[in-house]
Design an enzyme around this catalytic site. Sequence first.
Site, PDB file in Angstrom:
ATOM      1  CG  HIS A 246      24.677 -42.327  -6.278  1.00 54.81           C
ATOM      2  ND1 HIS A 246      25.099 -43.582  -6.040  1.00 54.81           N
ATOM      3  CD2 HIS A 246      24.043 -41.873  -5.028  1.00 54.81           C
ATOM      4  CE1 HIS A 246      24.541 -44.089  -4.935  1.00 54.81           C
ATOM      5  NE2 HIS A 246      23.986 -42.900  -4.302  1.00 54.81           N
TER       6      HIS A 246
ATOM      7  NE  ARG B 276       5.574   0.765  -1.588  1.00 52.73           N
ATOM      8  CZ  ARG B 276       6.663   0.889  -0.733  1.00 52.73           C
ATOM      9  NH1 ARG B 276       7.648   1.574  -1.513  1.00 52.73           N
ATOM     10  NH2 ARG B 276       6.837   0.190   0.113  1.00 52.73           N
TER      11      ARG B 276
ATOM     12  CB  CYS C  84      -0.922   0.157   1.215  1.00 50.91           C
ATOM     13  SG  CYS C  84      -1.872  -1.361   1.464  1.00 50.91           S
TER      14      CYS C  84
END
Length: 604
Positions: A503, A27, A2
């Site tokens: 591995h 924003r 806000c």
Amino acid sequence: MCGIVGYIGQKNTKEILLEGLKELEYRGYDSAGIAVLSGGVFNSFKATGKLINLEEKTKEFQTKGFAVGIGHTRWATHGKPTELNAHPHVGESSYVVHNGIIENYAQLKKNLIDEGVTFLSQTDTEVIVHQFEKNLKTTKNAFDAFKKTIKELEGAYAILLVTKAEEEKIFFAKNGSPMLVGINEANEKYFASSDAPLIGHATDVNYFEDGDYGYVSADEIIIYDKNDTKKAPHFAKLATNKLSAQKDGYRFFMEKEIYEQSDVIADTLLGRVSEKEVLFEELDASLFEGINEIKLCACGTSYHAALTASYLFERYAKVKSTVEIASEFRYREPIMSKETLFVVISQSGETADTLETLKMAKNAGLKTLAICNVDNSSMVRLADATILARAGIEKGVASTKAFATQVTIFWMLSLYLAKRNNTLTQAAIEKQLELLRALPLCVKVQDSMHERIKRLSKRYLHGHGFFFIGRDIFFPLALEGALKLKEISYLHAEGYPSGEMKHGPIALADPELFTIALLPEHLLYEKSKSNVEELSARDSTICAISPLAFDKADDFIETKKQKDYMLEFFEMMVVVQLLSLEISVRLGNDVDMPRNLAKSVTVE
Ligand code: G6P
């Protein structure tokens, strides 16, 4: 999130307020409004959606001469993004705008309703204006009523209030949410929640401190501190660069967004976490009826949030959960069953591959849920149900705060389902809720941590590759850490399960192979540690991220001791984000707009 603006002066107040709101557009918001008081008459306008809608509504309205005005852009947290919930909120003869959260609003609202006050909105903000007007009836003047009101509020706020009771003043209060007042030689006064709207208008600004309250008129700026002691404003010269002002003093939007995570997580939790359970008022319980599997589908960072979710859903709610990369899923002729809930995760809600899988699931008759940060986006419109993340607009291409809110939602959703499925005891759920409430504090960036990462970053600018490794949910976090580094540093990085290194990838180990090891205390610590020891024995350079000292590491980023691995997850998330940021900064890259990438990929 806000944004607030305010103005006292002789110019066209409406234009100034709208211009200010435009500067706050970056924003993100879902509705906006203004209220102007001039010649004893209030004019107020509100509109949902883009600012152009508010401009349209105010087209005919002009102000002449002296006026006071306040304006607001809202990103819905408490109550849906409707016109009624948009600010300014009105009482009998006053208007208020507010950023933050009034934590004790429910009690205040109940008392006011008992006294006969009618509420128009679902917001926490509306109590401020009614409480003020109630106090106005018993105090001598508007300032006393305002002061009394502020003392009755608990929570975080930046507030502007205008009232016919004293029509040439704007009353303000600040606690935990930013707010400043600016002046210029023409004796105008401007308020805003960040620098950007004031640039080009005010020359000097006073940044209010927590606990400050008071009022501003054409001739006076009266400020009291939290101990009710009057103090003089402390003016500083206002910057002139708008872009840097939008960054609120941070070097990059990504950095700002990392620092915002605490606030946006708090917003995401708001109204959804009670003492006893997780509440999603946007979900109909029937969504989960007849469901025996959850399939999560996404791209990029959102895919990593989905992977994290699959561990939590299976562990806490005992629901079979599978995860798919959207671009793969769309073409592999998947078998879809109606007992599967199909969940798409997307910051933007527009990513083409993810959107397509949602369409496929809908066509196959599956129930669908979107976890999304943008209301009204294509996915939100298409899905049967939506849980909105409340991250606010995210500007940095490398996603940070959106990921934080997505994982927060998944953690909440796993507990929501655990309650529904009776797979966790009530005591275990309440313990988890307590952890959730601790989350905003846990992700607050500590200066010392940021400084340490800044210093360390200089050692990680070369090498033939990075392996971020972790186990369980720290594996998706390792993937996300590696993705962040790739995106903005252009260095080769992989995320790998710690236990899988032996591995194959361990063949790469030498001093120029950097292992970033996620070693949480509360999840498979010993096992992860021995995986890292295997790499250290083969001379890989190890940077361990852990609350426990690890003597086989070349570098060590010490995280805080936490009560649970979920909090460790979020703290380490901040660490890997900052590490990527600082490496990218040192390499001189464009942090916010890395080469070859787009924020939202709306093509296949
Ligand atoms: C792009 C962005 C990524 C993002 C991905 C998915 O590739 O660069 O940061 O994670 O899209 O975006 P979405 O909006 O669907 O979450």
